[in-house]
Scaffold this active site. Structure first.
Site, PDB file in Angstrom:
ATOM      1  N   ARG A   1      13.285  -1.387  -9.124  1.00 22.79           N
ATOM      2  CA  ARG A   1      11.597  -2.107  -8.713  1.00 22.79           C
ATOM      3  C   ARG A   1      10.769  -2.598 -10.556  1.00 22.79           C
ATOM      4  NH1 ARG A   1       8.197  -0.836  -4.611  1.00 22.79           N
ATOM      5  NH2 ARG A   1       6.751  -2.160  -6.283  1.00 22.79           N
TER       6      ARG A   1
ATOM      7  N   PRO B   1       0.903  -1.314  -0.298  1.00 24.68           N
ATOM      8  CA  PRO B   1       0.040   0.033   0.231  1.00 24.68           C
ATOM      9  C   PRO B   1       0.765   0.823  -0.135  1.00 24.68           C
ATOM     10  CG  PRO B   1      -1.125  -1.268   1.876  1.00 24.68           C
ATOM     11  CD  PRO B   1       0.481  -1.933   1.213  1.00 24.68           C
ATOM     12  N   GLU B   2       0.758   2.389  -0.963  1.00 24.75           N
ATOM     13  CA  GLU B   2       0.979   3.717  -0.511  1.00 24.75           C
ATOM     14  C   GLU B   2       0.177   4.548   0.327  1.00 24.75           C
ATOM     15  OE1 GLU B   2       2.203   4.432  -4.750  1.00 24.75           O
ATOM     16  OE2 GLU B   2       2.566   2.341  -5.689  1.00 24.75           O
TER      17      GLU B   2
ATOM     18  N   LYS C   1       4.397   5.416   4.444  1.00 24.57           N
ATOM     19  CA  LYS C   1       3.775   4.880   3.554  1.00 24.57           C
ATOM     20  C   LYS C   1       3.445   3.828   5.030  1.00 24.57           C
ATOM     21  CE  LYS C   1       5.957   3.287  -0.788  1.00 24.57           C
ATOM     22  NZ  LYS C   1       6.419   2.752  -0.823  1.00 24.57           N
TER      23      LYS C   1
END
Length: 326
Positions: free
Chosen positions: A303, A2-3, A50
């Site tokens: 990423r 989750p951001e 976060k």
């Protein structure tokens, strides 16, 4: 994982329980003794990037000012305005990430700057993993069978039942106690105190912008989905060095980051999801083939990244060589 916008929504789910006393606890967490939360009062709820922080005190102890009250006091004193709410409306996207990327991000999160004061304290820090979430007054239910064909509901890491009868359920998160939150509102892209100047200085460094955008020291709460989307919206190749971009390009990229994040949060609060334009796509909105690569600094955290070579062309570096692509 989750951001920032998702964790902000989690914090809003916990806010109505501030001031209430924990009557019963449960959950599978082995990182903390969940029974230590019994009979404590939830004193405060804060979000930083976060991470979610919940403060607990003895039930008979004073409540003190909450984070919301502190912010209101600051705004009254400084006349601060809310962050930009621009940007196009977003709707739902698949929230799937490779498991190996999940492991790498967990390892990377441990290497981030520590909380202001680690160790025993009355603040419980939550860092959410793949599909991590919070439910208020309901449990998550299985929406499909697992690999064995079983329909098993997700197992919560923590369940807090309050004297009022309501409860909070926490899924797939790491928890630890600390004496105070690691708070730097100047780096939080959803904070009214976000420091544009410091963020622009970071972006203008001779590093690929896709590396800098994930640096939580300057862009707390900005994650991989936001990174991919805003680079496409700003028409910037992920590996372009910030030092070769014009100030106007950097300003546009920063505007996209703030507006996209704010719009995503707004959509979440209205029950809508995300319609990505480039993230996990095979074609961009204009029909061009999308490239995918695992990008990150040498020896550092990498990423998955998606970009359109036509909409986001490589930019010549200072030496006249095009930015590399994979």
């Amino acid at each position: 994982m989750p951001e920032g916008p998702s964790v902000r929504k989690f914090q809003l789910l916990t806010s109505p329980f501030v001031g209430q006393v924990v009557a019963k606890v449960g959950g599978s967490s082995r990182k903390i003794n969940v029974n230590d939360l019994n009979a404590l009062r939830l004193q405060d709820s804060q979000v930083h990037g976060k991470n979610l922080y919940l403060a607990f005190v003895a039930a008979e102890g004073p409540l003190g000012p909450t984070a919301e009250e502190i912010v209101l006091q600051r705004e009254a004193a400084s006349g601060a305005s809310s962050p930009a709410q621009g940007g196009q409306e977003q709707v739902r996207a698949p929230q799937t990430h490779p498991q190996d990327e999940e492991v790498r991000e967990l390892q990377h999160s441990r290497a981030e700057l520590p909380d202001a004061a680690e160790g025993p304290g009355n603040w419980l820090r939550f860092h959410f993993g793949l599909f991590g979430s919070i439910r208020a007054n309901e449990f998550s239910r299985a929406n499909k069978a697992n690999k064995r064909g079983d329909w098993k509901d997700p197992i919560p890491r923590l369940v807090l039942h309050f004297e009022s009868g309501g409860f909070l359920v926490f899924y797939n998160c790491r928890m630890h106690w600390c004496s105070s939150p690691r708070a730097d509102p100047a780096s939080d892209i959803l904070s009214v105190e976000f420091h544009r100047g410091r963020a622009l200085d970071a972006l203008s460094a001779p590093d690929p912008v896709c590396y800098t955008l994930l640096d939580q020291r300057y862009f707390s709460g900005l994650g991989n989905i936001i990174k991919n989307e805003i680079l496409y919206l700003a028409k910037i190749h992920p590996l372009t060095q910030g030092s070769v971009l014009a100030l106007s390009d950097l300003e546009r990229l920063l505007d996209c980051a703030i507006q996209f994040s704010s719009a995503w949060l707004h959509s979440k609060l209205h029950g809508k999801g995300l319609h990505p334009q480039i993230y996990q796509k095979e074609q961009c909105p204009l029909g061009h083939a999308v490239m995918k690569g695992t990008l990150g600094p040498s020896g550092g955290f990498k990423r998955l990244t998606w970009w359109c070579p036509q909409c986001q062309p490589a930019v010549l570096s200072g030496g006249g060589d095009p930015s590399p692509a994979t």
